[in-house]
Design a protein around this motif. Structure first.
Motif, short mmCIF file in Angstrom:
data_model
loop_
_atom_site.label_atom_id
_atom_site.label_comp_id
_atom_site.label_asym_id
_atom_site.label_seq_id
_atom_site.Cartn_x
_atom_site.Cartn_y
_atom_site.Cartn_z
N TYR A 28 -6.73 -12.84 -12.48
CA TYR A 28 -5.52 -12.53 -11.73
C TYR A 28 -5.29 -11.02 -11.66
O TYR A 28 -4.97 -10.48 -10.61
CB TYR A 28 -4.33 -13.23 -12.40
CG TYR A 28 -3.01 -13.00 -11.73
CD1 TYR A 28 -2.69 -13.65 -10.54
CD2 TYR A 28 -2.07 -12.13 -12.29
CE1 TYR A 28 -1.47 -13.44 -9.93
CE2 TYR A 28 -0.84 -11.91 -11.67
CZ TYR A 28 -0.56 -12.57 -10.51
OH TYR A 28 0.65 -12.35 -9.90
N TYR A 29 -5.48 -10.33 -12.77
CA TYR A 29 -5.29 -8.89 -12.83
C TYR A 29 -6.26 -8.17 -11.91
O TYR A 29 -5.88 -7.29 -11.14
CB TYR A 29 -5.46 -8.42 -14.28
CG TYR A 29 -5.32 -6.94 -14.48
CD1 TYR A 29 -4.07 -6.35 -14.56
CD2 TYR A 29 -6.45 -6.12 -14.58
CE1 TYR A 29 -3.93 -4.98 -14.73
CE2 TYR A 29 -6.32 -4.75 -14.75
CZ TYR A 29 -5.06 -4.19 -14.83
OH TYR A 29 -4.94 -2.85 -14.99
N LYS A 34 -7.57 -5.27 -6.82
CA LYS A 34 -8.34 -5.13 -5.58
C LYS A 34 -7.43 -5.24 -4.36
O LYS A 34 -7.53 -4.44 -3.43
CB LYS A 34 -9.42 -6.22 -5.54
CG LYS A 34 -10.30 -6.16 -4.32
CD LYS A 34 -11.30 -7.29 -4.34
CE LYS A 34 -12.25 -7.24 -3.17
NZ LYS A 34 -11.63 -7.25 -1.88
N PHE A 35 -6.53 -6.22 -4.37
CA PHE A 35 -5.63 -6.42 -3.23
C PHE A 35 -4.71 -5.21 -3.05
O PHE A 35 -4.54 -4.73 -1.92
CB PHE A 35 -4.79 -7.68 -3.45
CG PHE A 35 -3.76 -7.90 -2.39
CD1 PHE A 35 -4.13 -8.28 -1.11
CD2 PHE A 35 -2.41 -7.74 -2.66
CE1 PHE A 35 -3.18 -8.47 -0.12
CE2 PHE A 35 -1.45 -7.93 -1.69
CZ PHE A 35 -1.84 -8.30 -0.41
N VAL A 39 -4.14 -2.59 0.13
CA VAL A 39 -2.83 -2.49 0.79
C VAL A 39 -2.27 -1.07 0.67
O VAL A 39 -1.79 -0.51 1.64
CB VAL A 39 -1.85 -3.51 0.19
CG1 VAL A 39 -0.45 -3.29 0.75
CG2 VAL A 39 -2.33 -4.92 0.51
N TRP A 40 -2.32 -0.51 -0.53
CA TRP A 40 -1.79 0.82 -0.77
C TRP A 40 -2.91 1.84 -0.60
O TRP A 40 -3.64 2.15 -1.53
CB TRP A 40 -1.20 0.95 -2.17
CG TRP A 40 -0.02 0.07 -2.42
CD1 TRP A 40 0.71 -0.60 -1.51
CD2 TRP A 40 0.55 -0.21 -3.70
NE1 TRP A 40 1.71 -1.30 -2.12
CE2 TRP A 40 1.65 -1.08 -3.48
CE3 TRP A 40 0.27 0.17 -5.00
CZ2 TRP A 40 2.42 -1.55 -4.50
CZ3 TRP A 40 1.05 -0.30 -6.02
CH2 TRP A 40 2.12 -1.16 -5.78
N LYS A 41 -3.04 2.35 0.62
CA LYS A 41 -4.09 3.34 0.88
C LYS A 41 -3.74 4.66 0.22
O LYS A 41 -2.70 5.25 0.53
CB LYS A 41 -4.27 3.54 2.38
CG LYS A 41 -4.69 2.30 3.12
CD LYS A 41 -6.07 1.84 2.70
CE LYS A 41 -6.50 0.63 3.52
NZ LYS A 41 -7.69 0.00 2.99
N THR A 42 -4.56 5.07 -0.72
CA THR A 42 -4.34 6.36 -1.39
C THR A 42 -5.56 7.22 -1.17
O THR A 42 -6.69 6.75 -1.22
CB THR A 42 -4.10 6.15 -2.90
OG1 THR A 42 -5.21 5.47 -3.45
CG2 THR A 42 -2.84 5.35 -3.16
N GLY A 43 -5.30 8.49 -0.97
CA GLY A 43 -6.39 9.45 -0.85
C GLY A 43 -6.94 9.58 0.51
O GLY A 43 -7.32 8.95 1.33
#
Length: 43
Positions: A28-29, A34-35, A39-43
Motif C-alpha cells: 500500500y505504501y 508511485k501514485f 500526480v504531484w509533478k515535482t522538478g
C-alpha cells in the motif's frame, strides 16, 4: 527450577498475521508513493 516453556502455548499464528499486515502495508505504501509521484509533478 521448573521449565516454564510450554510448546502448547506458542503463538505461531501471530507471526503470520504480523507478516501479512507488514506485506500489505508495504505494498500500500509503495503504490501510494508511485501514485503521488505521478500526480504531484515535482522538478
Amino acid at each position: 527450577m521448573a521449565n516454564d516453556h510450554n510448546p502448547d502455548h506458542e503463538a505461531h499464528g501471530t507471526f503470520v498475521l504480523i507478516m501479512i499486515f507488514f506485506a500489505t502495508f508495504l505494498i500500500y505504501y509503495l503504490l501510494n508513493w508511485k501514485f503521488l509521484g505521478e500526480v504531484w509533478k515535482t522538478g
